[in-house]
Write an enzyme that holds these catalytic residues in place. Structure first.
Site, PDB file in Angstrom:
ATOM      1  N   ASP A 475       0.882  -1.149  -0.132  1.00 39.85           N
ATOM      2  CA  ASP A 475       0.230   0.104   0.075  1.00 39.85           C
ATOM      3  C   ASP A 475       0.780   1.347   0.104  1.00 39.85           C
ATOM      4  O   ASP A 475       2.053   1.236   0.385  1.00 39.85           O
ATOM      5  CB  ASP A 475      -0.818   0.008   1.266  1.00 39.85           C
ATOM      6  CG  ASP A 475      -2.331   0.707   1.318  1.00 39.85           C
ATOM      7  OD1 ASP A 475      -2.355   1.372  -0.006  1.00 39.85           O
ATOM      8  OD2 ASP A 475      -2.894   0.585   1.933  1.00 39.85           O
ATOM      9  N   ASP A 545     -10.509   2.359  -3.736  1.00 43.93           N
ATOM     10  CA  ASP A 545     -11.061   2.403  -2.106  1.00 43.93           C
ATOM     11  C   ASP A 545     -12.409   1.989  -2.211  1.00 43.93           C
ATOM     12  O   ASP A 545     -13.111   1.991  -1.104  1.00 43.93           O
ATOM     13  CB  ASP A 545     -10.309   3.253  -1.232  1.00 43.93           C
ATOM     14  CG  ASP A 545      -9.047   2.799  -0.538  1.00 43.93           C
ATOM     15  OD1 ASP A 545      -8.737   1.660  -0.815  1.00 43.93           O
ATOM     16  OD2 ASP A 545      -8.366   3.694  -0.072  1.00 43.93           O
TER      17      ASP A 545
HETATM   18  C1  DGJ Z   1      -5.928   1.988   1.940  1.00 45.16           C
HETATM   19  C2  DGJ Z   1      -6.110   0.812   1.139  1.00 45.16           C
HETATM   20  O1  DGJ Z   1      -6.424   1.205  -0.257  1.00 45.16           O
HETATM   21  C3  DGJ Z   1      -7.083  -0.017   1.942  1.00 45.16           C
HETATM   22  O2  DGJ Z   1      -7.887  -1.062   1.337  1.00 45.16           O
HETATM   23  C4  DGJ Z   1      -6.536  -0.436   3.228  1.00 45.16           C
HETATM   24  O3  DGJ Z   1      -5.473  -1.276   3.045  1.00 45.16           O
HETATM   25  C5  DGJ Z   1      -6.271   0.914   3.983  1.00 45.16           C
HETATM   26  N1  DGJ Z   1      -5.128   1.650   3.283  1.00 45.16           N
HETATM   27  C6  DGJ Z   1      -5.466   0.451   5.168  1.00 45.16           C
HETATM   28  O4  DGJ Z   1      -4.748   1.516   6.026  1.00 45.16           O
END
Ligand code: DGJ
Length: 724
Positions: A475, A545
């Site tokens: 991430d 997201d």
């Molecule tokens: C952003 C990601 O896109 C989410 O899926 C998740 O992993 C969060 N970060 C966790 O902090």
């Protein structure tokens, strides 16, 4: 595939369907005399000779009526009499800023050389590369334009190398990967634009005189614009019409532009963003640009997408994963966020295993003292209290349930509240005397520094060596402010952005090579770095997201314009949805998530028995047709009401899956039939649900019967099998 006709001083680069021709002018500048459908080995010198001269333009080389500004130049410089947007800009120690590169020689080679330190597409077979070597004699500089021709893929790539053979250092202030000049501006510009949570929105607008385009200054390719742009004829549709597309294999700041000049010609460029960029090139040093992928099709957007899907699957994504079926996963993020302990995780894993899920992904919150967003990034040590013991034990318990184990990391970041920051406060990206900005309570580590890269490699290597981890979610949850590095002197600070990305690529290259069986998924707050550069290292990417099925329809449609289904991850999440609060049926959510790599991201323990039965069915159906969902050739179908409906189909071998969704039910409407595309007209296709059979020609010209939209109608999938 690539030939040079000495008599006409012309290069022809031909794929199965397309052609790019370059001519060397008598004065040794290079012109792009043709790019389009294959026309064969014809002399094209007349194209530039017959250009009607416009007024008020300077002559080149003081030759009367020799107006370079009107020529479709291959890689235009600043300083000759072409006063349009140059493809590169150099500044010299003597203060001069003019360049004049002329063709010197060329070579044509089989295959395609790798690019140093950069991700790039690779040659399978039937690929040739033309290297055009140009020189600026006054400054002793060499420029190499490497154009690769992927014959069977109908795709080209280009990268540019600059070599300083002079005595003095020079500054590169701009260096595009690709420049295409067109003798017309009768085009629409297509981009994939958006923001966090609504990435990849397809935008189409006519060109106008002047400068237009997209860019990122965020330190990443970003949520706002994908490093892709296309020019299409105004009449072009999904299934017909001309499209010129380009996509950059790069994950940092970029610019994609179209400049329409005074005479309705246009110049299209893609490369590293010159904003906040320069590069000092010492004598004997060289600089290589990221690679641009580009193509022409006369068959509309579906054809462009399919070519890019095949190309990226076969020539960009790690071969050992490119066609390997991807596991169905459960991710605990939207199920628990930070609020979990060992029993919660194991209960979720058990439920998932019972329903047929194959991989359990432990998301953010498993390390250091991370209970919220405000601490511990950088301390990649398992929180044994939260995990109920050492990580290998939790992994073993999950493996015992029949699930593989995956883990979330955000290696490029550090929390101010962390051991790593306490030990190395100077490792963050910052500008002396300024207070560095926090975003999501975190700083960015300076990946341009070797010691930071080495630390990350060691850390990740240890994690992957000591634990049975099958999958990593990589991430990156903030963009880069305070751009600067302690590593470089003041006059070279603008190298930081590119050096950060080179550092990131080095870490990714090392870790993915050392752990070749681990499946990597990249993520940047969803689709903030969904680009071919990351795809080279991580065979799949978290698309957004926003997990709302209806929002995802637009996001995934935009994504499907370039990136193959197996690159794109989709999860069924809870209803009401956590990002937009919308309620959708489990059927709708399932159909949308199945467009790519499938998974779940909700608390399965909250599901009713009926819902669990639906999930079980979704999983077993996905397993049965997984290869079609992930690797089938995808075609976007035409629907009657684009604002309310969406449909696509996938074909692999004899199997066809058609997916259709209507967002809202409307009273008293009579649904139109859904026509399929690209089937064999004379073949018979059997519909599995009813055993009815149709000719391909019938399915493409009459179409499937759509259900009537109603309160309990959510969408439908049809599976057809080709019989002969
Ligand atoms: C952003 C990601 O896109 C989410 O899926 C998740 O992993 C969060 N970060 C966790 O902090």
């Amino acid at each position: 595939m690539i030939n040079y006709v000495e008599e006409h001083r012309q290069f022809n680069l031909m794929t199965t369907k397309t052609q790019l021709s370059i001519n060397i002018l008598p004065t040794n500048q290079l012109v792009l005399s043709y790019f389009g459908e294959k026309i064969g080995d014809v002399a094209l010198g007349y194209v530039t000779k017959e250009i009607k001269r416009a007024s008020y333009l300077a002559n080149a080389d003081n030759i009367p009526e020799f107006k370079l500004e009107q020529y479709p130049l291959l890689y235009p410089a600043y300083g000759n009499p072409d006063l349009r947007n140059p493809a590169f800009q150099l500044s010299h120690l003597d203060g001069s800023r003019i360049s004049d590169f002329r063709y010197v020689s060329h070579n044509i080679q089989k295959g395609k050389p790798a690019l140093p330190g950069l991700p790039a597409t690779f040659a399978t077979n039937q690929v040739e590369t033309l290297e055009l070597i140009l020189r600026d004699e006054v400054k002793g500089l060499e420029q190499v334009l490497s154009i690769s021709c992927f014959e069977k893929k109908d795709v080209f790539t280009q990268s540019v190398r600059l070599i300083n053979q002079g005595q003095d250092p020079i500054k590169i202030e701009k260096v595009m990967s690709l420049n295409l000049d067109f003798l017309t501006d009768r085009f629409d510009l297509l981009t994939l634009s958006g923001a966090w949570g609504r990435e990849m929105g397809l935008e189409r607008r006519p060109l106008h005189q002047g400068f237009q385009g997209i860019d990122s200054k965020r330190g990443a390719s970003g949520h706002g614009q994908n490093p892709f742009l296309a020019l299409a004829d105004p009449e072009t549709t999904e299934d017909a019409g001309a499209v010129y597309g380009m996509n950059l294999v790069y994950s940092g700041n970029f610019i994609g532009s179209v400049d329409v000049d005074m005479h309705q010609n246009c110049r299209m460029q893609l490369g590293i963003n010159p904003f906040e960029f320069d590069w000092e090139l010492a004598p004997e040093a060289s600089f290589t640009t990221p690679e641009a992928v580009f193509l022409f099709t006369a068959q509309g957007f579906n054809d462009m997408s399919q070519r890019l899907h095949h190309f990226y699957t076969e020539c960009l994504i790690t071969p050992s994963f490119a066609k390997r079926e991807r596991p169905i996963l459960i991710n605990n993020w939207e199920a628990t966020y930070f609020d979990f302990d060992q029993p919660i995780l194991l209960n979720l894993a058990k439920e998932a295993a019972d329903l047929g899920v194959e991989l359990f992904v432990l998301d953010d919150g498993w390390f250091g003292n991370r209970q919220r967003e405000d601490s511990s990034l950088g301390d990649w040590f398992p929180n044994q209290q939260k995990l109920g013991g050492p990580l290998p034990e939790l992994i073993q318990a999950i493996n015992d349930l029949g699930l593989a184990f995956g883990l979330w990391v955000e290696p490029e970041m550090v929390s101010p509240k962390s051991h790593l920051f306490t030990e190395h406060p100077d490792w963050i990206v910052q500008v002396p005397k300024r207070t560095p900005q926090q975003v999501r309570n975190q700083y960015v580590l300076d990946l341009s520094r070797t010691e930071v890269q080495t630390y990350l490699i060691d850390c990740l290597d240890r994690l992957l060596t000591e634990n049975n981890i099958a999958y990593i979610k990589w991430d990156m949850n903030r963009n880069i402010t305070d751009s600067g590095t302690k590593n470089l002197p003041p006059n070279r600070q603008k190298e930081f952005g590119h050096r950060y990305i080179l550092g990131l690529y080095h870490v990714l290259e090392t870790i993915t090579k050392r752990h070749p069986t681990v499946l990597f998924e990249s993520c940047a707050g969803g689709g903030g770095r969904f680009d071919p550069g990351m795809l080279y290292y991580t065979p799949q990417i978290w698309t957004s997201d926003d997990t709302d099925a209806i929002e995802r329809l637009k996001i995934q449609k935009g994504t499907s314009l370039i990136y193959p289904p197996a690159a794109m991850s989709g999860h069924v999440s809870a209803s009401p949805n956590h990002q937009v609060g919308r309620q959708t049926s489990l059927i709708t959510r399932g159909i949308v998530a199945k467009q790519g790599n499938f998974g779940y991201e909700l608390n399965l323990l909250d599901c009713t028995t009926v819902e669990k039965e639906i999930i079980k069915d979704q999983i077993s159906q996905y397993k049965k047709y997984r290869s079609v969902y992930q690797f089938g050739e995808q075609t976007r179908l035409t629907v009657f009401d684009e604002a309310n409906e969406m449909a696509w189909m996938k074909v692999l071998g004899d199997q066809v899956i058609v997916s259709y969704l209507a967002v809202l039910a409307k009273p008293n409407t009579v649904p139109k039939r859904l026509k399929l595309k690209g089937l064999a007209p004379q073949a018979t296709y059997q519909l599995l649900e009813s055993e009815a059979s149709y000719r391909g020609a019938e399915l493409m010209n009459i179409g499937l019967d759509l259900p009537r939209p109603s309160a309990d109608f959510y969408g439908k999938e049809w599976i057809l099998v080709k019989k002969d």
